[in-house]
Design an enzyme around this catalytic site. Structure first.
Site, PDB file in Angstrom:
ATOM      1  N   ARG A 179       6.629  10.075  23.485  1.00 14.71           N
ATOM      2  CA  ARG A 179       7.138   9.695  22.452  1.00 14.71           C
ATOM      3  C   ARG A 179       8.636   9.325  22.479  1.00 14.71           C
ATOM      4  NH1 ARG A 179       2.864   9.180  22.189  1.00 14.71           N
ATOM      5  NH2 ARG A 179       1.073   9.790  20.712  1.00 14.71           N
ATOM      6  N   SER A 228       2.861  10.645  11.736  1.00 10.37           N
ATOM      7  CA  SER A 228       2.844  11.926  12.352  1.00 10.37           C
ATOM      8  C   SER A 228       4.209  12.442  11.931  1.00 10.37           C
ATOM      9  CB  SER A 228       2.608  12.057  13.592  1.00 10.37           C
ATOM     10  OG  SER A 228       1.152  11.691  13.857  1.00 10.37           O
ATOM     11  N   GLU A 298       9.448  13.749  14.578  1.00  2.00           N
ATOM     12  CA  GLU A 298       8.854  12.328  15.000  1.00  2.00           C
ATOM     13  C   GLU A 298       9.591  11.128  14.245  1.00  2.00           C
ATOM     14  OE1 GLU A 298       4.801  10.255  16.561  1.00  2.00           O
ATOM     15  OE2 GLU A 298       5.196  12.518  16.829  1.00  2.00           O
TER      16      GLU A 298
END
Length: 305
Positions: A179, A228, A298
């Site tokens: 990520r 998320s 995130e």
């Protein structure tokens, strides 16, 4: 809050600008959470050359934030002091090229890129169907879902630096990790080239339909959410830690931890950005207290409180 209007000066400095400038523009429509204060300047460039021209003539001291679909973004209630660059129509082109390749603008929706690839018989990009954002965001965060990541299919990415210089990055030069990419934060991605492999269109579309069904049955896809909320810690799943901390369904005003998937935060209608961020911080506190794990956001949180 109302910021000083910079648009008149910008237009004077940039007589050849083709894109749209707006002063004190609302940012709630730019984010899936539908929250946030105003943008001092909202700039929608016509294309990559227009973006480069704008950045070359913009005062380097003025902060710049780039926004695509706003699916992974929380703009705080005080708004953004500086310029928000919105990549819209001029960055949404998608084209199939030889060698099982797809070229896509940074403003193109991930799902549309996946569908274009599928219809062309290019396998390997169907995971993009599970990412509710744009190619620019996928490049910045090494977006991934359902067994695939951006790093698996990217050939190269193009962008523009804060000074307006056009740059190009190979897959290796992107420095992908979980990520994350190591490309400097001030680079605005404009385009990407992906490569898949030969596949049967019907089979690929069937795989994409399965992803759609899986998302619909496990995630609150038709709500005001940001996707998320927290990154999965090494060897763990964020949602399991949140659930074990007793946070499923936890509320702060109109902000709530989803009862369907507790790594999602939801705005039920009138939650402020402060409500959403405060709820997320409470979740992090409880997870740390119960498991010893410090969850990392995130969702990108920006702007003034």
């Amino acid at each position: 809050m109302m910021f000083p209007d910079l648009t008149g000066d910008l237009k004077t400095r940039m007589p050849d600008l083709k894109g749209k400038l707006e002063a004190n523009a609302p940012t709630a429509p730019l984010s899936w959470f539908r929250t946030g204060g105003p943008a001092q300047v909202l700039f929608t460039p016509a294309d990559a050359d227009d973006l480069s021209y704008f950045l070359k003539h913009l005062d380097p001291a003025i902060p710049v934030l780039v926004v695509g679909l706003g699916s992974n973004l929380l703009i705080r209630d005080g708004g953004w002091e500086g310029v928000i660059v919105r990549l819209a129509k001029g960055f949404s082109d998608i084209a199939v090229e030889s060698g099982h390749r797809v070229r896509a603008g940074a403003g193109a929706a991930d799902v549309k890129v996946a569908r274009t690839a599928a219809e062309a018989g290019i396998a390997g990009l169907s995971f993009l169907r599970g990412i509710p954002g744009t190619i620019g965001g996928a490049l910045r965060m090494n977006g991934g879902a359902y067994g695939g990541e951006t790093k698996d299919v990217l050939v190269e990415a193009m962008g523009v630096t804060r000074s307006g210089e056009e740059v190009r990055f190979t897959n290796v030069e992107m420095g992908f990790t979980y990520r994350h990419s190591s490309v400097p934060d001030d680079v605005i991605f404009t385009e990407a080239l992906f490569e898949g492999c030969p596949g049967d269109p019907a089979e690929i579309l069937s795989e994409m339909n399965a992803i759609t069904e899986a998302r619909s049955s496990t995630q609150p896809v038709n709500t005001r959410t940001g996707g998320s909320t927290f990154k999965n810690p090494p060897g763990r799943k964020a949602w399991e830690l949140v659930d074990a901390a007793g946070c499923r369904g936890l509320r702060r005003g109109d902000a709530q931890v989803s009862e369907m998937h507790c790594n999602f935060l939801i705005n039920h209608g009138s939650a402020s950005a402060a409500d959403i961020e405060g709820l997320g911080e409470e979740v992090r506190r409880r997870v740390l207290e119960t498991s010893g794990v410090q969850l990392e956001w995130e969702i990108k949180r920006v702007g003034l409180t």
